[in-house]
Design a protein around this motif. Structure first.
Motif, PDB file in Angstrom:
ATOM      1  N   GLY A 298      28.187   5.405  10.761  1.00  0.00           N
ATOM      2  CA  GLY A 298      28.948   6.362  11.567  1.00  0.00           C
ATOM      3  C   GLY A 298      29.477   7.539  10.783  1.00  0.00           C
ATOM      4  O   GLY A 298      30.247   8.351  11.309  1.00  0.00           O
ATOM      5  N   ASP A 299      29.077   7.669   9.513  1.00  0.00           N
ATOM      6  CA  ASP A 299      29.597   8.744   8.666  1.00  0.00           C
ATOM      7  C   ASP A 299      28.785  10.029   8.777  1.00  0.00           C
ATOM      8  O   ASP A 299      29.123  11.025   8.129  1.00  0.00           O
ATOM      9  N   PHE A 300      27.720  10.018   9.575  1.00  0.00           N
ATOM     10  CA  PHE A 300      26.829  11.173   9.621  1.00  0.00           C
ATOM     11  C   PHE A 300      26.826  11.815  11.008  1.00  0.00           C
ATOM     12  O   PHE A 300      26.966  11.146  12.025  1.00  0.00           O
ATOM     13  N   ASP A 301      26.670  13.135  11.002  1.00  0.00           N
ATOM     14  CA  ASP A 301      26.669  13.900  12.248  1.00  0.00           C
ATOM     15  C   ASP A 301      25.268  14.084  12.805  1.00  0.00           C
ATOM     16  O   ASP A 301      25.103  14.419  13.979  1.00  0.00           O
ATOM     17  N   LEU A 302      24.245  13.873  11.958  1.00  0.00           N
ATOM     18  CA  LEU A 302      22.860  14.044  12.391  1.00  0.00           C
ATOM     19  C   LEU A 302      21.957  13.300  11.424  1.00  0.00           C
ATOM     20  O   LEU A 302      22.268  13.195  10.234  1.00  0.00           O
ATOM     21  N   VAL A 303      20.835  12.786  11.933  1.00  0.00           N
ATOM     22  CA  VAL A 303      19.857  12.075  11.109  1.00  0.00           C
ATOM     23  C   VAL A 303      18.515  12.781  11.218  1.00  0.00           C
ATOM     24  O   VAL A 303      18.046  13.077  12.322  1.00  0.00           O
ATOM     25  N   ILE A 304      17.910  13.069  10.069  1.00  0.00           N
ATOM     26  CA  ILE A 304      16.534  13.565  10.022  1.00  0.00           C
ATOM     27  C   ILE A 304      15.672  12.393   9.562  1.00  0.00           C
ATOM     28  O   ILE A 304      15.864  11.872   8.458  1.00  0.00           O
ATOM     29  N   LEU A 305      14.765  11.960  10.408  1.00  0.00           N
ATOM     30  CA  LEU A 305      14.076  10.681  10.222  1.00  0.00           C
ATOM     31  C   LEU A 305      12.557  10.859  10.169  1.00  0.00           C
ATOM     32  O   LEU A 305      11.943  11.347  11.124  1.00  0.00           O
ATOM     33  N   ASP A 306      11.962  10.442   9.055  1.00  0.00           N
ATOM     34  CA  ASP A 306      10.505  10.467   8.917  1.00  0.00           C
ATOM     35  C   ASP A 306       9.902   9.255   9.625  1.00  0.00           C
ATOM     36  O   ASP A 306      10.500   8.168   9.634  1.00  0.00           O
ATOM     37  N   VAL A 307       8.732   9.435  10.199  1.00  0.00           N
ATOM     38  CA  VAL A 307       8.065   8.313  10.863  1.00  0.00           C
ATOM     39  C   VAL A 307       7.383   7.400   9.844  1.00  0.00           C
ATOM     40  O   VAL A 307       7.508   6.175   9.891  1.00  0.00           O
ATOM     41  N   GLY A 308       6.672   7.980   8.880  1.00  0.00           N
ATOM     42  CA  GLY A 308       5.873   7.188   7.947  1.00  0.00           C
ATOM     43  C   GLY A 308       6.648   6.702   6.746  1.00  0.00           C
ATOM     44  O   GLY A 308       6.487   7.224   5.638  1.00  0.00           O
ATOM     45  N   LEU A 309       7.471   5.689   6.926  1.00  0.00           N
ATOM     46  CA  LEU A 309       8.277   5.131   5.842  1.00  0.00           C
ATOM     47  C   LEU A 309       7.587   3.904   5.245  1.00  0.00           C
ATOM     48  O   LEU A 309       6.760   3.267   5.907  1.00  0.00           O
ATOM     49  N   PRO A 310       7.919   3.525   4.006  1.00  0.00           N
ATOM     50  CA  PRO A 310       7.164   2.467   3.329  1.00  0.00           C
ATOM     51  C   PRO A 310       7.448   1.047   3.806  1.00  0.00           C
ATOM     52  O   PRO A 310       6.635   0.152   3.589  1.00  0.00           O
ATOM     53  N   ASP A 311       8.589   0.807   4.446  1.00  0.00           N
ATOM     54  CA  ASP A 311       8.898  -0.557   4.883  1.00  0.00           C
ATOM     55  C   ASP A 311       8.763  -0.695   6.398  1.00  0.00           C
ATOM     56  O   ASP A 311       7.810  -1.281   6.895  1.00  0.00           O
ATOM     57  N   ILE A 312       9.705  -0.158   7.132  1.00  0.00           N
ATOM     58  CA  ILE A 312       9.581  -0.120   8.590  1.00  0.00           C
ATOM     59  C   ILE A 312       9.436   1.345   8.991  1.00  0.00           C
ATOM     60  O   ILE A 312       9.982   2.223   8.333  1.00  0.00           O
ATOM     61  N   ASP A 313       8.668   1.617  10.039  1.00  0.00           N
ATOM     62  CA  ASP A 313       8.438   3.016  10.384  1.00  0.00           C
ATOM     63  C   ASP A 313       9.631   3.615  11.125  1.00  0.00           C
ATOM     64  O   ASP A 313      10.579   2.922  11.504  1.00  0.00           O
ATOM     65  N   GLY A 314       9.572   4.933  11.303  1.00  0.00           N
ATOM     66  CA  GLY A 314      10.687   5.637  11.921  1.00  0.00           C
ATOM     67  C   GLY A 314      10.985   5.198  13.341  1.00  0.00           C
ATOM     68  O   GLY A 314      12.134   5.230  13.787  1.00  0.00           O
ATOM     69  N   PHE A 315       9.947   4.767  14.075  1.00  0.00           N
ATOM     70  CA  PHE A 315      10.173   4.296  15.443  1.00  0.00           C
ATOM     71  C   PHE A 315      11.043   3.034  15.443  1.00  0.00           C
ATOM     72  O   PHE A 315      11.920   2.867  16.294  1.00  0.00           O
ATOM     73  N   GLU A 316      10.807   2.146  14.477  1.00  0.00           N
ATOM     74  CA  GLU A 316      11.609   0.932  14.365  1.00  0.00           C
ATOM     75  C   GLU A 316      13.038   1.279  13.953  1.00  0.00           C
ATOM     76  O   GLU A 316      14.004   0.694  14.466  1.00  0.00           O
TER      77      GLU A 316
END
Length: 220
Positions: free
Chosen positions: A44-62
């Motif tokens: 809850g410390d952030f005002d906005l999230v920039i999220l990549d889809v292709g991450l190495p563990d779980i993808d951005g959709f997850e």
């Protein structure tokens, strides 16, 4: 100052986005995995999230599904190398507020960040006019004035001037300005920053932009 969380595993892109956002007046934090990034986001410390889809563990959709599943309403802008309509729809229907395909220009990303944060009156992004001494930039009309006189700036010149007015008195390196105004895929060996600073000096006043040898430029 708005806090932005960047969840991106490509170091070059993460650095480009973080430097550009800091130059625009935001505070940033970078994580390169989905699991840890999601943990930071739900704090809850952030005002906005920039999220990549292709991450190495779980993808951005997850990651997005976890955030929305825990009731987090923080705006999320998704970044992806995938540009299919199916992926875009999946991201938006999953609760993303915006969706950008790579490669992208920083100017466009910054505009979308500002749009998502605009409703917060405490953020720098909500200000419609930036001023320093007798220089003013109207972010809504994209007009620049010096001592009440309107000055015609190109779109790139305006964005560069905005970077300086967001950080008056602060030394901005050529790398910071290059990434925030021109984008991460621009040639780092280019002298385009120096050329455009000369343009601003010519239009807005030579003494206004100080060269700090070996470091960059500063609005004085």
């Amino acid at each position: 100052m708005s806090q932005i969380l960047i969840i991106e595993d490509e170091p070059r892109i993460a650095s480009f986005v973080a430097k550009g956002l800091r130059a625009a007046g935001y505070s940033t934090h970078v994580e390169d995995t989905g699991i840890v990034g999601a943990q930071f986001a739900v704090s809850g410390d952030f005002d906005l999230v920039i999220l990549d889809v292709g991450l190495p563990d779980i993808d951005g959709f997850e990651v997005l599904d976890r955030l929305r599943g825990q009731g987090l309403t923080t705006p999320v802008i998704m970044l992806t190398a995938r540009s299919s309509v199916t992926d875009t729809v999946a991201g938006l229907e999953g609760g993303a507020d915006d969706y950008m395909a790579k490669p992208f220009s920083f100017e466009e990303l910054l505009a979308r960040v500002r749009l998502r944060l605009r409703t917060d009156p405490g953020t720098a992004a909500s200000a419609t006019v930036l001023s320093h001494r007798d220089l003013s930039l109207d972010l809504r009309t994209r007009r620049a004035t010096v001592d009440g006189r309107e000055v015609d700036l190109s779109a790139r010149e305006f964005t560069l001037a905005e970077a300086f007015l967001t950080n008056p008195g602060q030394v901005l390196s050529r790398e910071q300005l290059l990434s925030s105004v021109w984008g991460y895929d621009f040639d780092p060996g280019s002298n385009v920053v120096d050329v455009y600073v000369r343009y601003l000096r010519r239009k807005l006043g030579t003494a206004r932009f100080e060269t700090v040898r070996g470091m960059g430029y500063r609005l004085v």
